[in-house]
Design a protein around this motif. Structure first.
Motif, short mmCIF file in Angstrom:
data_model
loop_
_atom_site.label_atom_id
_atom_site.label_comp_id
_atom_site.label_asym_id
_atom_site.label_seq_id
_atom_site.Cartn_x
_atom_site.Cartn_y
_atom_site.Cartn_z
N ARG A 343 -13.68 0.61 -6.01
CA ARG A 343 -12.32 1.10 -6.29
C ARG A 343 -12.14 1.62 -7.73
O ARG A 343 -11.55 2.69 -7.92
CB ARG A 343 -11.30 0.00 -6.00
N ASN A 347 -10.87 5.37 -8.23
CA ASN A 347 -9.51 5.43 -8.75
C ASN A 347 -9.45 6.33 -9.98
O ASN A 347 -8.46 7.03 -10.22
CB ASN A 347 -9.01 4.04 -9.09
N GLY A 355 -4.38 5.30 -4.88
CA GLY A 355 -3.21 4.44 -5.00
C GLY A 355 -2.44 4.26 -3.71
O GLY A 355 -1.64 3.32 -3.58
N GLN A 358 -3.08 0.20 -0.88
CA GLN A 358 -2.76 -0.94 -1.72
C GLN A 358 -3.53 -2.20 -1.35
O GLN A 358 -3.63 -3.12 -2.14
CB GLN A 358 -1.25 -1.23 -1.64
N ARG A 359 -4.07 -2.25 -0.13
CA ARG A 359 -4.80 -3.45 0.29
C ARG A 359 -6.11 -3.04 0.94
O ARG A 359 -6.22 -1.97 1.55
CB ARG A 359 -3.97 -4.28 1.27
#
Length: 507
Positions: A343, A347, A355, A358-359
């Motif tokens: 991530r 990212n 983004g 989220q999980r």
């Protein structure tokens, strides 16, 4: 120039080879659903092989990249439906580059094998077999790496609606891919060497054609039927769909209502059929208990669940007494769809896209089966249908029928829905089991063990299917031997290539 040196020249100049590879990609895409002209897989394979013959590694890499990027760009164009061109381009380029790298051994085999084993046996039997095995090795590689791979585009999967599909019940999907490429490679060598004028030269390809066309379904045993209802709610289940609280379960409940009073053994809702985690939402749990009680059957539903700080894509068998002791968590969460590998790195490259997730879902480890009053039901959640290990494990654990739950809402109006449905049909044939394929928004179908359709709900239509679904026992050769066939072809092809290189150097 000697005949040996002449054979090392590329069959096509590079400019023509790139055009041939591009045309191969176009035809190969048309072989898969929605168009599904399955016969085009053969000329597509031939054009790609012709573009690789005689090339060096660099030229093969270029030709393979043209084919791979264009083919995947066409086949998975549905990935851009909501997220735009960036994920689509990234997936197409990644899979295309991996495909290109994995095609290099094929061009090397065309250079080395005829030198290593000169004569008719090497040219007409060994070389086509090695080429076909290396093709399967490429499929295994791309389907396994990175991040679990993407086995969406195996050649055998293009034959879901063809008379060749029965072969997978004997040798699995990889075995069918091997036989298809073997036939094409044999014909190419017969034409290249002008052996087509000798009738005996056609014996080997004729035998392969007979195997492909005349192989019957591997027999399994019918043991009765289970009355299964599959409900397609057509609710707001897409990632960007606007929704009110409980709107998804409400859509499923309304589509289930006509089943009240019917004789039902198992009620199936699709992946993403619940708005919340029923193990943490008492209101949702009560709704599910009410549905199961009104129908008089356990409800197989699906939701995102949380346990011990980890998230899972979970299917649960919800009973009339408000319990769900049997669950199955998705084995292969989709990278960049259900979790983000590495991530921090990604990212930094695309913070807005990363983004959105989220999980991160955790891969499941529990068995892909549930027991419904003594009948074992095999499960696969959404894209898990394309992974051999999930489906085979379910059948080997005693599944008498298969249920595939999926959510196609993020791909409305694209080919993704029918491509995945074709894979479900191939799994029915491969395992000798009936398949209940249920989607949130369609297309949902109940499929017989021979791949034929019992009943169907079109995309964008809310409704329910209710059928006496045949139960079957017995393991097909495709289930028992499929993984071994795949390993044999993978390592056999690479081993033959290395031996060919060594013998060619000595000669």
């Amino acid at each position: 120039m000697t005949e040996s040196r002449a054979r090392q020249r590329p069959l096509l100049p590079l400019w023509a080879a790139t055009i041939s590879a591009a045309l191969s990609a176009l035809l190969m895409d048309l072989a898969y659903p929605d168009v599904a002209i399955w016969g085009l897989a053969f000329p597509a394979t031939a054009l790609l092989l012709l573009s690789l013959i005689g090339r060096r590694a660099g030229g093969a890499l270029l030709v393979g990249a043209v084919y791979g990027v264009l083919f995947f760009g066409l086949l998975v164009s549905w990935t851009s439906r909501y997220l735009g061109p960036v994920p689509w381009a990234a997936l197409s380029v990644l899979e295309g580059v991996l495909t290109a790298a994995a095609l290099i051994p094929i061009t090397l085999a065309y250079r080395w094998i005829p030198k290593a084993v000169p004569g008719r046996w090497g040219r007409f039997l060994l070389l086509p077999a090695v080429i076909a095995a290396l093709w399967v090795g490429r499929e295994v590689f791309v389907g396994s790496w990175p991040y679990g791979g993407f086995p969406w585009a195996r050649l055998g999967m293009s034959q879901a609606q063809s008379p060749l599909a029965h072969v997978v019940s004997w040798v699995g999907v990889s075995g069918l891919s091997f036989l298809m490429v073997l036939l094409v490679a044999l014909v190419i060598e017969i034409v290249r060497t002008r052996a087509w004028r000798r009738p005996l030269a056609w014996a080997a390809p004729a035998l392969v054609v007979l195997v492909l066309l005349l192989t019957p379904l591997f027999p399994t045993t019918a043991t009765g039927a289970m009355r299964i209802a599959a409900v397609q709610g057509n609710g707001p289940t897409g990632y960007f769909d606007e929704r009110e609280p409980y709107s998804v379960v409400q859509a499923q409940t309304e589509a289930t209502a006509p089943l009240v009073g019917e004789d039902v053994d198992l009620l199936v809702w699709p992946e993403g059929s619940l708005d919340y985690d029923p193990f943490q939402s008492e209101a949702l749990a009560r709704r599910m208990t009410n549905v199961a009680s009104r129908i008089g059957a356990p409800l197989l539903a699906n939701a995102a669940t949380e346990r011990d700080g980890q998230f899972f894509n979970t299917s649960m068998l919800w009973t009339e007494d408000a319990t769900a002791d049997q669950i199955h968590d998705k084995r292969h969460p989709v990278p960049f769809g259900e979790y983000v590998p590495d991530r921090p790195f990604f990212n930094a490259l695309a913070p807005d896209l990363i983004g959105l997730l989220q999980r991160d879902y955790t891969p499941g480890t529990n068995a892909p089966v549930v027991d419904v009053d003594g009948v074992i039901v095999g499960l696969a959640i959404c894209f898990d249908v394309i992974y051999d290990d999930v489906v085979r494990t379910g059948v080997q654990d005693g599944a008498q029928v298969l249920v595939f739950q999926t959510n196609n809402a993020d791909f409305r109006g694209t080919d993704e829905n029918v491509q995945q449905l074709a894979f479900a049909r191939m799994r029915a044939i491969e395992t000798g089991r009936s398949v209940v394929n249920v989607s949130t928004v369609g297309t949902s179908q109940i499929i017989r063990a021979d791949g034929s359709t019992v009943s169907s709900l079109d995309a964008g239509e809310a409704g329910a299917l209710l059928e006496d679904v045949e139960l079957r026992t017995g393991l097909t050769a495709g289930v028992l031997l499929g993984s071994w066939v795949q390993l044999l072809l993978l390592w056999g092809g690479l081993g033959a290539l290395l031996i060919g290189w060594w013998r060619a150097r000595r000669r």
